[in-house]
Design a protein around this motif. Sequence first.
Motif, PDB file in Angstrom:
ATOM      1  N   ASN A  67       0.822  -1.222   0.000  1.00 33.71           N
ATOM      2  CA  ASN A  67       0.000   0.000   0.000  1.00 33.71           C
ATOM      3  C   ASN A  67       0.853   1.267   0.000  1.00 33.71           C
ATOM      4  O   ASN A  67       2.076   1.216   0.138  1.00 33.71           O
ATOM      5  CB  ASN A  67      -0.972   0.000   1.182  1.00 33.71           C
ATOM      6  CG  ASN A  67      -0.247  -0.111   2.498  1.00 33.71           C
ATOM      7  OD1 ASN A  67       0.733   0.585   2.741  1.00 33.71           O
ATOM      8  ND2 ASN A  67      -0.713  -0.975   3.361  1.00 33.71           N
ATOM      9  N   GLY A  68       0.169   2.389  -0.151  1.00 35.54           N
ATOM     10  CA  GLY A  68       0.857   3.661  -0.326  1.00 35.54           C
ATOM     11  C   GLY A  68       1.490   4.188   0.949  1.00 35.54           C
ATOM     12  O   GLY A  68       2.550   4.828   0.902  1.00 35.54           O
ATOM     13  N   THR A  69       0.872   3.931   2.074  1.00 35.35           N
ATOM     14  CA  THR A  69       1.440   4.389   3.338  1.00 35.35           C
ATOM     15  C   THR A  69       2.809   3.731   3.553  1.00 35.35           C
ATOM     16  O   THR A  69       3.776   4.398   3.954  1.00 35.35           O
ATOM     17  CB  THR A  69       0.478   4.058   4.503  1.00 35.35           C
ATOM     18  OG1 THR A  69      -0.756   4.742   4.260  1.00 35.35           O
ATOM     19  CG2 THR A  69       1.043   4.504   5.835  1.00 35.35           C
ATOM     20  N   ASN A  72       5.366   5.191   0.908  1.00 33.03           N
ATOM     21  CA  ASN A  72       5.848   6.522   1.290  1.00 33.03           C
ATOM     22  C   ASN A  72       6.748   6.456   2.517  1.00 33.03           C
ATOM     23  O   ASN A  72       7.832   7.051   2.539  1.00 33.03           O
ATOM     24  CB  ASN A  72       4.656   7.448   1.600  1.00 33.03           C
ATOM     25  CG  ASN A  72       3.947   7.920   0.341  1.00 33.03           C
ATOM     26  OD1 ASN A  72       4.541   7.986  -0.733  1.00 33.03           O
ATOM     27  ND2 ASN A  72       2.677   8.260   0.478  1.00 33.03           N
ATOM     28  N   HIS A  93      -0.749  13.830   1.857  1.00 33.19           N
ATOM     29  CA  HIS A  93      -1.199  12.563   2.438  1.00 33.19           C
ATOM     30  C   HIS A  93      -0.237  12.095   3.528  1.00 33.19           C
ATOM     31  O   HIS A  93      -0.676  11.597   4.569  1.00 33.19           O
ATOM     32  CB  HIS A  93      -1.285  11.523   1.305  1.00 33.19           C
ATOM     33  CG  HIS A  93      -2.076  10.297   1.639  1.00 33.19           C
ATOM     34  ND1 HIS A  93      -1.521   9.205   2.255  1.00 33.19           N
ATOM     35  CD2 HIS A  93      -3.385   9.987   1.440  1.00 33.19           C
ATOM     36  CE1 HIS A  93      -2.448   8.264   2.396  1.00 33.19           C
ATOM     37  NE2 HIS A  93      -3.583   8.712   1.918  1.00 33.19           N
ATOM     38  N   GLU A  98      -1.554   9.377   7.108  1.00 33.46           N
ATOM     39  CA  GLU A  98      -0.741   8.168   7.273  1.00 33.46           C
ATOM     40  C   GLU A  98      -0.456   7.862   8.734  1.00 33.46           C
ATOM     41  O   GLU A  98       0.454   7.094   9.048  1.00 33.46           O
ATOM     42  CB  GLU A  98       0.530   8.266   6.400  1.00 33.46           C
ATOM     43  CG  GLU A  98       0.126   8.378   4.929  1.00 33.46           C
ATOM     44  CD  GLU A  98       1.223   8.206   3.911  1.00 33.46           C
ATOM     45  OE1 GLU A  98       2.399   8.106   4.282  1.00 33.46           O
ATOM     46  OE2 GLU A  98       0.873   8.188   2.712  1.00 33.46           O
ATOM     47  N   GLU A 151      -3.144  16.097  -3.788  1.00 36.76           N
ATOM     48  CA  GLU A 151      -4.324  15.716  -3.008  1.00 36.76           C
ATOM     49  C   GLU A 151      -5.548  16.537  -3.407  1.00 36.76           C
ATOM     50  O   GLU A 151      -6.673  16.183  -3.050  1.00 36.76           O
ATOM     51  CB  GLU A 151      -4.041  15.873  -1.519  1.00 36.76           C
ATOM     52  CG  GLU A 151      -3.106  14.815  -0.938  1.00 36.76           C
ATOM     53  CD  GLU A 151      -1.635  15.016  -1.279  1.00 36.76           C
ATOM     54  OE1 GLU A 151      -1.285  16.021  -1.933  1.00 36.76           O
ATOM     55  OE2 GLU A 151      -0.838  14.154  -0.874  1.00 36.76           O
ATOM     56  N   ASP A 178       5.192  11.218  -4.082  1.00 38.06           N
ATOM     57  CA  ASP A 178       4.049  10.373  -3.738  1.00 38.06           C
ATOM     58  C   ASP A 178       3.172  10.282  -4.977  1.00 38.06           C
ATOM     59  O   ASP A 178       2.401  11.192  -5.282  1.00 38.06           O
ATOM     60  CB  ASP A 178       3.286  10.982  -2.558  1.00 38.06           C
ATOM     61  CG  ASP A 178       2.009  10.191  -2.225  1.00 38.06           C
ATOM     62  OD1 ASP A 178       1.635   9.301  -3.002  1.00 38.06           O
ATOM     63  OD2 ASP A 178       1.394  10.494  -1.183  1.00 38.06           O
ATOM     64  N   ALA A 180       0.667   8.126  -5.692  1.00 39.97           N
ATOM     65  CA  ALA A 180      -0.509   7.247  -5.541  1.00 39.97           C
ATOM     66  C   ALA A 180      -1.385   7.351  -6.796  1.00 39.97           C
ATOM     67  O   ALA A 180      -2.026   6.388  -7.198  1.00 39.97           O
ATOM     68  CB  ALA A 180      -1.302   7.627  -4.297  1.00 39.97           C
ATOM     69  N   ARG A 181      -1.363   8.547  -7.405  1.00 42.69           N
ATOM     70  CA  ARG A 181      -2.094   8.766  -8.667  1.00 42.69           C
ATOM     71  C   ARG A 181      -1.137   9.233  -9.758  1.00 42.69           C
ATOM     72  O   ARG A 181      -1.466  10.100 -10.561  1.00 42.69           O
ATOM     73  CB  ARG A 181      -3.228   9.785  -8.442  1.00 42.69           C
ATOM     74  CG  ARG A 181      -4.199   9.348  -7.371  1.00 42.69           C
ATOM     75  CD  ARG A 181      -5.427  10.214  -7.268  1.00 42.69           C
ATOM     76  NE  ARG A 181      -6.307   9.680  -6.243  1.00 42.69           N
ATOM     77  CZ  ARG A 181      -6.325  10.108  -4.969  1.00 42.69           C
ATOM     78  NH1 ARG A 181      -5.525  11.095  -4.582  1.00 42.69           N
ATOM     79  NH2 ARG A 181      -7.134   9.553  -4.086  1.00 42.69           N
ATOM     80  N   LYS A 211      -5.120   2.414  -6.827  1.00 39.79           N
ATOM     81  CA  LYS A 211      -6.120   3.353  -7.316  1.00 39.79           C
ATOM     82  C   LYS A 211      -6.212   3.343  -8.844  1.00 39.79           C
ATOM     83  O   LYS A 211      -7.196   3.797  -9.411  1.00 39.79           O
ATOM     84  CB  LYS A 211      -5.819   4.765  -6.791  1.00 39.79           C
ATOM     85  CG  LYS A 211      -6.189   4.897  -5.316  1.00 39.79           C
ATOM     86  CD  LYS A 211      -5.710   6.185  -4.704  1.00 39.79           C
ATOM     87  CE  LYS A 211      -6.023   6.196  -3.205  1.00 39.79           C
ATOM     88  NZ  LYS A 211      -5.226   7.181  -2.467  1.00 39.79           N
TER      89      LYS A 211
END
Length: 348
Positions: A67-69, A72, A93, A98, A151, A178, A180-181, A211
């Motif tokens: 996962n992203g947490t 990062n 984020h 987090e 974000e 980051d 995530a996207r 995502k």
Amino acid sequence: MGPVTAALKYHFASDNTSGICPEAWQALETANAGYHPSYGADAITAEACETFRQFFETDCEVFFVFNGTAANSLSLASLCQSYHSVICSDVSHVETDECGAPEFFSNGSKLLLAKSALGKLDPTDVERLITHRTDLHYPRPRALSLSQSTELGTVYRPGEIAGLCQIAKKHGLHVHMDGARFFNALAATGSSPADITWRAGVDVLCCGGTKLGMAVTEAVVFFNHDLARDFEYRCKQAGQLCSKMRFISAQWLRMLTQDTWKTHAARANKFARLLADQLGNLPGVQILYPVDANAVFAKLPDSIKSGMKDRGWQFYSFIGGGSRLMCSWATTEADVESFVADARASFG
Ligand SMILES: *Cc1c(COP(=O)(O)O)cnc(C)c1O
């Protein structure tokens, strides 16, 4: 408030409420045949990592986590000692969502919050944070973290990333992205993957898979080899080393081939723009930020907000000062129309 009678609709609540896209699902199915070496020693993982190197046109080091947490936190921890600090945006984020994991995994590296506009770091404030104290009582700035897309659904242009990286490098900071996207941003800019990452000065990218439409994975891509040292041990210690790694790698391999990532990311972006256009036409609705990627932030009149709630629509209203609506690989034009029709019906 009346009783909720409608079924709950999570279509726009986040870009992780949708399922797994057909290509990733097929890749899981294909990877399910036979026996393979575990913990990433298999051929599919080797091929997936090689595909990342081709995708970014450079000899990067690639690690897969859940996962992203974790992506990062573990990557930031590898850029910093405990007495260092990480400069990030006040809406990032890593700061807000987090649960202190970046500080925890770095054994205490402090996050320093820079001002941001439309989710993007303010370069002047970044430089101020780096330079205004140089004494040993201040946690020494060692990393800059930026989110792409941000974000608030905006996307840094290549020149903006290069500008921030230049400031960071001038003062000896490493740069973390980051992503995530990341693929939504990439589809939006039309830049090459290399141009908006390592060529602009990014040292490590957390590349979002979940995502985008995959099952439980993010890739940590180190463009700077020195920073990747012992990273596999960090992953293992943090419980982020997947024993059946091939199921993660097979999805990445599939998503990076035939521009599958682009099909899904561009679709999500396209429907976010359609949603913003249609919603923005309703009286009293204000679209708050440029819709560069797959997020729409809207200020909705109370009548619409409560009407949508009664009709079952789920979305967050505590992020970014408005109601956040996310599109994904699975969003359809009918979903957008249905949401907008209900919003129109809710009004007045
Ligand atoms: C979703 C998201 C992440 C990753 O979150 P996890 O729930 O830990 O996978 C990281 N950064 C941003 C900007 C995100 O939106």
